[in-house]
Structure formats: C-alpha cells, structure tokens
Design a protein around this motif. Structure first.
Motif, PDB file in Angstrom:
ATOM      1  N   ARG A 293      -1.584 -16.328   4.520  1.00  0.00           N
ATOM      2  CA  ARG A 293      -0.375 -15.506   4.602  1.00  0.00           C
ATOM      3  C   ARG A 293       0.156 -15.146   3.213  1.00  0.00           C
ATOM      4  O   ARG A 293       0.553 -14.003   2.962  1.00  0.00           O
ATOM      5  N   ARG A 294       0.183 -16.113   2.333  1.00  0.00           N
ATOM      6  CA  ARG A 294       0.832 -15.917   1.033  1.00  0.00           C
ATOM      7  C   ARG A 294       0.202 -14.782   0.225  1.00  0.00           C
ATOM      8  O   ARG A 294       0.925 -13.895  -0.251  1.00  0.00           O
ATOM      9  N   PRO A 295      -1.133 -14.761   0.010  1.00  0.00           N
ATOM     10  CA  PRO A 295      -1.685 -13.653  -0.785  1.00  0.00           C
ATOM     11  C   PRO A 295      -1.487 -12.282  -0.145  1.00  0.00           C
ATOM     12  O   PRO A 295      -1.282 -11.293  -0.851  1.00  0.00           O
ATOM     13  N   VAL A 296      -1.529 -12.220   1.177  1.00  0.00           N
ATOM     14  CA  VAL A 296      -1.325 -10.944   1.860  1.00  0.00           C
ATOM     15  C   VAL A 296       0.127 -10.499   1.720  1.00  0.00           C
ATOM     16  O   VAL A 296       0.405  -9.324   1.475  1.00  0.00           O
ATOM     17  N   MET A 297       1.064 -11.433   1.871  1.00  0.00           N
ATOM     18  CA  MET A 297       2.473 -11.103   1.684  1.00  0.00           C
ATOM     19  C   MET A 297       2.721 -10.595   0.265  1.00  0.00           C
ATOM     20  O   MET A 297       3.453  -9.611   0.056  1.00  0.00           O
ATOM     21  N   ILE A 298       2.137 -11.243  -0.731  1.00  0.00           N
ATOM     22  CA  ILE A 298       2.321 -10.840  -2.130  1.00  0.00           C
ATOM     23  C   ILE A 298       1.753  -9.447  -2.357  1.00  0.00           C
ATOM     24  O   ILE A 298       2.420  -8.553  -2.892  1.00  0.00           O
ATOM     25  N   PHE A 299       0.509  -9.235  -1.935  1.00  0.00           N
ATOM     26  CA  PHE A 299      -0.178  -7.973  -2.211  1.00  0.00           C
ATOM     27  C   PHE A 299       0.528  -6.788  -1.568  1.00  0.00           C
ATOM     28  O   PHE A 299       0.827  -5.786  -2.236  1.00  0.00           O
ATOM     29  N   PHE A 300       0.824  -6.877  -0.283  1.00  0.00           N
ATOM     30  CA  PHE A 300       1.384  -5.726   0.415  1.00  0.00           C
ATOM     31  C   PHE A 300       2.852  -5.486   0.048  1.00  0.00           C
ATOM     32  O   PHE A 300       3.314  -4.335   0.101  1.00  0.00           O
ATOM     33  N   SER A 301       3.572  -6.536  -0.321  1.00  0.00           N
ATOM     34  CA  SER A 301       4.950  -6.314  -0.766  1.00  0.00           C
ATOM     35  C   SER A 301       4.979  -5.491  -2.049  1.00  0.00           C
ATOM     36  O   SER A 301       5.743  -4.516  -2.165  1.00  0.00           O
ATOM     37  N   PHE A 302       4.147  -5.857  -3.013  1.00  0.00           N
ATOM     38  CA  PHE A 302       4.098  -5.091  -4.260  1.00  0.00           C
ATOM     39  C   PHE A 302       3.442  -3.724  -4.060  1.00  0.00           C
ATOM     40  O   PHE A 302       3.767  -2.762  -4.772  1.00  0.00           O
ATOM     41  N   LEU A 303       2.514  -3.625  -3.087  1.00  0.00           N
ATOM     42  CA  LEU A 303       1.876  -2.341  -2.809  1.00  0.00           C
ATOM     43  C   LEU A 303       2.900  -1.297  -2.361  1.00  0.00           C
ATOM     44  O   LEU A 303       2.713  -0.094  -2.563  1.00  0.00           O
ATOM     45  N   GLY A 304       4.002  -1.763  -1.774  1.00  0.00           N
ATOM     46  CA  GLY A 304       5.024  -0.843  -1.293  1.00  0.00           C
ATOM     47  C   GLY A 304       5.657   0.012  -2.373  1.00  0.00           C
ATOM     48  O   GLY A 304       6.323   1.019  -2.052  1.00  0.00           O
ATOM     49  N   VAL A 305       5.456  -0.325  -3.657  1.00  0.00           N
ATOM     50  CA  VAL A 305       6.079   0.471  -4.727  1.00  0.00           C
ATOM     51  C   VAL A 305       5.474   1.862  -4.812  1.00  0.00           C
ATOM     52  O   VAL A 305       6.120   2.793  -5.307  1.00  0.00           O
ATOM     53  N   ILE A 306       4.239   2.031  -4.349  1.00  0.00           N
ATOM     54  CA  ILE A 306       3.572   3.323  -4.561  1.00  0.00           C
ATOM     55  C   ILE A 306       4.178   4.419  -3.686  1.00  0.00           C
ATOM     56  O   ILE A 306       4.068   5.600  -4.024  1.00  0.00           O
ATOM     57  N   LEU A 307       4.820   4.068  -2.578  1.00  0.00           N
ATOM     58  CA  LEU A 307       5.390   5.097  -1.707  1.00  0.00           C
ATOM     59  C   LEU A 307       6.576   5.797  -2.377  1.00  0.00           C
ATOM     60  O   LEU A 307       6.560   7.028  -2.535  1.00  0.00           O
ATOM     61  N   PRO A 308       7.627   5.073  -2.800  1.00  0.00           N
ATOM     62  CA  PRO A 308       8.727   5.787  -3.476  1.00  0.00           C
ATOM     63  C   PRO A 308       8.310   6.413  -4.800  1.00  0.00           C
ATOM     64  O   PRO A 308       8.774   7.514  -5.139  1.00  0.00           O
ATOM     65  N   LEU A 309       7.429   5.738  -5.551  1.00  0.00           N
ATOM     66  CA  LEU A 309       6.978   6.318  -6.818  1.00  0.00           C
ATOM     67  C   LEU A 309       6.174   7.589  -6.582  1.00  0.00           C
ATOM     68  O   LEU A 309       6.300   8.573  -7.328  1.00  0.00           O
ATOM     69  N   GLY A 310       5.331   7.593  -5.548  1.00  0.00           N
ATOM     70  CA  GLY A 310       4.560   8.788  -5.229  1.00  0.00           C
ATOM     71  C   GLY A 310       5.463   9.943  -4.837  1.00  0.00           C
ATOM     72  O   GLY A 310       5.261  11.096  -5.264  1.00  0.00           O
ATOM     73  N   ALA A 311       6.467   9.643  -3.996  1.00  0.00           N
ATOM     74  CA  ALA A 311       7.397  10.700  -3.585  1.00  0.00           C
ATOM     75  C   ALA A 311       8.183  11.242  -4.773  1.00  0.00           C
ATOM     76  O   ALA A 311       8.479  12.435  -4.841  1.00  0.00           O
ATOM     77  N   LEU A 312       8.507  10.374  -5.731  1.00  0.00           N
ATOM     78  CA  LEU A 312       9.304  10.784  -6.880  1.00  0.00           C
ATOM     79  C   LEU A 312       8.500  11.581  -7.903  1.00  0.00           C
ATOM     80  O   LEU A 312       8.996  12.568  -8.465  1.00  0.00           O
ATOM     81  N   TYR A 313       7.237  11.174  -8.149  1.00  0.00           N
ATOM     82  CA  TYR A 313       6.544  11.694  -9.317  1.00  0.00           C
ATOM     83  C   TYR A 313       5.238  12.426  -9.036  1.00  0.00           C
ATOM     84  O   TYR A 313       4.791  13.208  -9.875  1.00  0.00           O
ATOM     85  N   TYR A 314       4.595  12.184  -7.890  1.00  0.00           N
ATOM     86  CA  TYR A 314       3.306  12.829  -7.678  1.00  0.00           C
ATOM     87  C   TYR A 314       3.504  14.311  -7.344  1.00  0.00           C
ATOM     88  O   TYR A 314       4.219  14.654  -6.402  1.00  0.00           O
ATOM     89  N   GLN A 315       2.840  15.182  -8.085  1.00  0.00           N
ATOM     90  CA  GLN A 315       3.013  16.627  -7.926  1.00  0.00           C
ATOM     91  C   GLN A 315       1.742  17.329  -7.468  1.00  0.00           C
ATOM     92  O   GLN A 315       1.693  18.554  -7.447  1.00  0.00           O
ATOM     93  N   GLY A 316       0.727  16.594  -7.095  1.00  0.00           N
ATOM     94  CA  GLY A 316      -0.552  17.189  -6.733  1.00  0.00           C
ATOM     95  C   GLY A 316      -0.653  17.543  -5.260  1.00  0.00           C
ATOM     96  O   GLY A 316       0.324  17.926  -4.614  1.00  0.00           O
ATOM     97  N   SER A 317      -1.863  17.385  -4.730  1.00  0.00           N
ATOM     98  CA  SER A 317      -2.171  17.761  -3.358  1.00  0.00           C
ATOM     99  C   SER A 317      -1.281  17.023  -2.352  1.00  0.00           C
ATOM    100  O   SER A 317      -1.030  15.825  -2.488  1.00  0.00           O
ATOM    101  N   THR A 318      -0.833  17.763  -1.338  1.00  0.00           N
ATOM    102  CA  THR A 318      -0.032  17.142  -0.292  1.00  0.00           C
ATOM    103  C   THR A 318      -0.848  16.129   0.491  1.00  0.00           C
ATOM    104  O   THR A 318      -0.311  15.128   0.974  1.00  0.00           O
TER     105      THR A 318
END
Length: 425
Positions: A293-318
């Motif tokens: 449980r612990r490594p999966v909780m760690i990995f996916f919690s930090f993985l969640g940063v890419i969604l708001p960052l992508g919405a804020l800064y990614y300007q490429g293909s939809t």
C-alpha cells in the motif's frame, strides 16, 4: 483487499448464500448503476456551470459554495440515514425514497432562477444522496457471498459513479446545454434515477435482518485514532477529497474561461477523468496488493501534480492534454485504500466500520465542504488558476503524509515476516 468493515454485519445471517450468483450480480449492478446516476446528478452542476454562471450572474465564491453545501449535507446525511435505516430494519425503501428525492432536486436545480434557489436545491440533493451508498453497501453485505463481497462493494461504489458521473456526464450534458440550454441538462439528469428507483423497488427484495453481536464493545473515537495509519488516512482524506472536489467545481470553468477551450472540448477532457477513475479504482488497489500500500500511495499521490500543472502550462495537442488528465487522475484509485483498506488492515477488524465512517466523514466535511468555498474565494481574488494551485498543494501535502504510513498489505507483510521467522527458528 479486505472487506472486514462490512463483514460483521452480514456474517450472522448467511444471506449471501440465500440467493444465486445471478441475483447477487443483479443487486451489485443495479446499485452501481443507481449510484452512478446519483453522481451524474451531483456532477451535473459542475459541467453545466460555464452556462449557469453567466446566466445567473454568479461569482466564483458562489460557484464554490454549491459544492460545499452539497458536501456538508451529504456527509451529515450519510451518518443519519444509515442509523435510521438500521433502526427501522428497512433498506430498500430508504434507497428508493432517496433516489426519487435526488431526482426531484435535479428538477428544482433546472428551474432555479437565483443563486439562493440553486443553493437550496444542492443542499437538499446532498441530504437525499448522502445515505444512498452506506445503505447500498449494507444491502450488498446482506445479499452477496463473503468471498465476492469486496469486489461487489468496489463495483457498487466505483464503477457506475466514475463511468456515468465523471465519464458520461460531461459528454452528454455539455452538448445538450449548448443546444437547448442548461436547464434541460438538469431535467435530463433527473430522469434515469426514476427508472432505477422503479427497478430497485420491483426487482430487489428487502434484505434479511442482520444479526449483531451484542457482546461487541462500543468503539470510541480515541480507540479509532489510536493507530498512526488511521490518523494519516484521515488527513490524506481531507487533502485528496479537496483535490477531487475543487477539480470538479473549477476545472470546467478554467478550461473554458482561462484556456479558451470550447465547452464540447472541455466536456470530453473532463470525461477522461471518469474513464481514468473507472480503471484506476480496480488497477491501483490491485497493484498495491502485489507491491504494498505504502509505495502505491506515495507514487500516485505525487503523480497527481501533473493534472493541475498540465492544465496550467501545457499548450500542445489536446489529445496529449487528455492523456495528462487521464494519468494524473489515477490517484482516484487510492480512495478505497485510504478510506477503508489501510485502516481495516491496521487495527482490530471490529473497529473497521467506525474507522471507515470517521475517515470518510472527515474527508467529506473538512475537505469537501471547506475547500470549494476557499477555492472560490481564491479564484475571485487571484483568478481561475488559483484553484488549480490549491489542487497542487493538496496532492503534494498528501504525498508527504503517505511517507509516514506503515505498510499494511497482508501479502507484503507476510513476505517481510517470513525471513524473520526463519531466522528465529
């Protein structure tokens, strides 16, 4: 994945064996469909908000208050309706009445002509919807065989809600709103619930009465919070429920107003979250069964940063942005783990029902109620990008808390104990 938190209630009846596999599958599928329609109704206001906000002249703070209001009455209803159902010894009528009630609230939402009227409709909808899942779980415990109960509960809570409430809702409602108006979208969202209410009433039986062990001691909150994992899971629930609710409430507005996407494009971008959640609800816990449980909780919690960052800064293909949304939303698969599985594996199984209620209630009240209001205020002061930065902070803090979790996966714990036991012999 263990399901001890619901096991005690159903063990005394043997009800799971009283009906064949076909009926057990039908109970699970119908309750999953019903909960999916419930989430369809709950999320409708978020996907329709780009149309509702200018029509009713709403501020971003008021937009956040809709989610906060529903989360508050949802959490309170979840506690009260379950107790009422237990006292009455009746489950099926409670689910049917609640389903009809939230359909009526969706009709009222469509007829709303002011902020206060729509707010009142959301308050009533939360009160109607909050008790549906706890009572549905109780029905599954009574009807589904123990060896299939965990899977059945996962399907009932996650499959319909993600595929319908998060996946289908934006794809269907946004074009309807664009073509014939947002009010029609609310009316459309209400109709399927009336169908499932009828199916539940006419095709499901009232589950047999549950037998409770009177010798089981009453659990106190002090006992519930005696284990580090429980405290951490409650804090993680506050942060990740906030992440979830803020995304639902403000991502559609950000994509259409700040990024300039067409409402239809916003709709299918948001739909990728539902598809991701539907898959992640099964895949993520399965991975944790194998590696912990612990490594999966760690990995996916930090993985969640890419969604708001992508919405804020990614300007490429939809399409690439949709892939970023899909991957980042994978943290949704963590919800059954920190809300039920890890607490269940960390303490005396007799405490599991109380712990699950405490963790879910804490997350819904403190995260679901406060965060949308706070995010709306930030959006009014600093722009629509502010809620996305709040999402980023929430998932980073949640990731930091996961570092303190104690591993609880039975298979992994057993593997670690085996060398120690061998050394001891």
């Amino acid at each position: 994945m263990r399901d001890d938190h619901m096991g005690d209630a159903g063990q005394g009846t043997g009800a799971g064996q009283a009906r064949g596999k076909g009926y057990q599958i039908w109970v699970t599928a119908l309750l999953s469909l019903n909960f999916g329609i419930l989430f369809f109704d709950r999320n409708a206001v978020n996907f329709l908000m780009p149309f509702v906000q200018p029509d009713l002249k709403l501020t971003n703070t008021q937009v956040g208050m809709f989610s906060s209001a529903l989360s508050l009455t949802w959490a309170l209803s979840g506690l009260l309706v379950g107790r009422i159902s237990d006292k009455l010894g009746s489950k099926k009528p409670v689910v049917v009445i609640a389903t009809i009630a939230f359909c009526l609230c969706s009709f009222i939402s469509g007829a709303a002509s002011s902020f206060l009227m729509l707010l009142g409709a959301r308050l009533l909808m939360g009160a109607a919807e909050g008790g549906v899942m706890p009572v549905s779980h109780a029905m599954i415990v009574s009807e589904v065989a123990p060896e299939r109960r965990g899977l059945a509960m996962g399907v009932a809570q996650n499959l319909g809600s993600n595929l319908l409430g998060s996946g289908l809702a934006p794809i269907l409602l946004v074009p309807v709103a664009a073509a014939v108006g947002w009010r029609t979208g609310f009316y459309l969202a209400a109709l399927p619930g009336l169908v499932t209410a009828a199916l539940i009433w006419f095709t499901l039986r009232e589950p047999p009465a549950e037998v409770h062990d009177e010798a089981t001691p009453k659990v106190t909150l002090r006992e519930a919070f005696a284990h580090r994992n429980v405290i951490l899971c409650a804090l993680i629930a506050i942060l990740l429920v906030s992440y979830l609710v803020v995304c639902w409430a403000f991502m559609p507005l950000y994509l259409t107003k700040a990024r300039g996407f067409a409402p239809e494009t916003m709709g299918w971008l948001m739909a990728t979250l539902g598809i991701s959640a539907g898959i992640g609800s099964f895949v993520v816990p399965a991975i944790s069964d194998a590696i912990g449980r612990r490594p999966v909780m760690i990995f996916f919690s930090f993985l969640g940063v890419i969604l708001p960052l992508g919405a804020l800064y990614y300007q490429g293909s939809t399409l690439v942005l949709a892939a970023i949304f899909f991957i980042g939303w994978g943290l949704n698969g963590l919800f059954p783990m920190f809300m039920a599985t890890i607490p269940a594996e960390s303490v005396d199984p007799r405490l599991t029902a109380t712990l699950t209620g405490v963790v879910m209630g804490t997350g819904e009240v403190l995260g679901g109620v406060l965060s949308p209001f706070f995010a709306g205020a930030l959006a009014d002061s600093y722009g629509l990008s502010a809620p996305l930065w709040l999402m980023l902070v929430c998932t980073v803090l949640a990731g930091m808390l996961t570092l303190g979790l104690i591993e609880s996966a039975p298979r992994v714990v057993a593997r670690r104990l085996t060398p120690a036991l061998a050394a001891g012999t």
